[in-house]
Design an enzyme around this catalytic site. Sequence first.
Site, PDB file in Angstrom:
ATOM      1  CB  CYS A   1     -32.608 128.926  88.215  1.00  0.00           C
ATOM      2  SG  CYS A   1     -34.192 128.932  89.063  1.00  0.00           S
TER       3      CYS A   1
ATOM      4  CD  GLU B   1     -35.007 131.234  85.752  1.00  0.00           C
ATOM      5  OE1 GLU B   1     -34.327 130.333  86.295  1.00  0.00           O
ATOM      6  OE2 GLU B   1     -36.207 131.429  86.014  1.00  0.00           O
TER       7      GLU B   1
END
Length: 418
Positions: free
Chosen positions: A226, A191
């Site tokens: 994020c 990620e």
Amino acid sequence: MSDMSPALHAVADALDAAREAVIKVAAAESGLTEARLAGELDRTTGQLRLLADHATVARSTVRSPNAAADGADIVQISVPIGPVAVFAASNFPLAFGVLGGDTASALAAGCPVVVKAHPAQPETADLLAGIAAAVLPPDIFRLVHGGPDVSLALVRDPAVRAVAFTGSPSGGRALMDAAAARPDPIPVYAEMGSLNPVFVLPSALSDPSWPARLAASVTGSAGQLCTKPGLVVVPTDAFADDLAAAVAAEPPFARMLTPAMAAAHTAWQADAATYGVVTTGGSPRHAFAVTVEADALTGPLLEEHFGPAVVVCRCPAARYGELAARLHGSLTATVLADPHDPQLPQLVAALVPLAGRVILNGVPTGVAVCEAMHHGGPWPSTSNPLYTSVGTRSIERFLRPVGLQGLPPSLVDTLTAR
């Protein structure tokens, strides 16, 4: 490997018992507030228990009697992929740290885990590893420290069969390249960077709370999430001005996770002034917004910038689909609108290819650890958009299907009981 469910429950219980010490150490190293970390610890223990309970389901046997051409029974089983290298993240030292979702899902799949501690949080890593070592079976969990050389050596280790990483695009790409260059390439579930655009349709303008709510989402945890909105596309000058002012009015942040991240944030503010109008509270520790026109939305403005900052793009709503087509992949894409807005279906359709999760009238994070959650997205937000790093389906990253055809039932039962 035997059923890991009891062990994962034991880790969650041990974390709860050490709650005060864990939060205190993590707060000192990360600069995150104790209140934020208390919620994160609840999420960490919750996902340990959820994945433990789901492990048996994830590894269940699929039987298709008489499916083969020769009439033989076919049974599909799921087997652990093997040892997994997990890289702890800095921005979620608990939920994506040493005992976070990647570790929990790999263990739930039946895989041994080697966790690489984040260099910014060595004491937190050691504390969490000690808690785990006290309750986990031997030889399935290990913690290592070090820099880039240790990271690459871990990925290149012949025993490692998969990698889970949360961090920067440069770090994720380095691990992917190392894994691909092995004689036996292995999957890297990384990620990385995500812009997480928000599109404001005119039907949302009647709610005056949106600028403040978006500003809080941009600046929460000093913008080091994020799923932080990095781009907000708005249809009017008034909304753009209100949002920029709301971001600038947020209280200054105490510190960022690392000095390098703070330096990058400061440098981005200086660069942003060359692209548009910067609105900030004034001090280096205030959040800022850079406002631009749609035709100027190019280059660095389309990249994730970690920290309390947002790009505000003024664009006629009729051009939203065109603008969305210019964006890179993201973890999330959000629309603010009346649910009955006739423009909504077309805009959502334009965002589905762009994002792993499409949200209506919500602000990040909104990451719920549940069955249906998808925390992934097209490149560069992740290395593989087919998998999630949050929720029960995260276990699937570390399981390999094997078809057993024509084997005696007693042998199938022996294999599935392992």
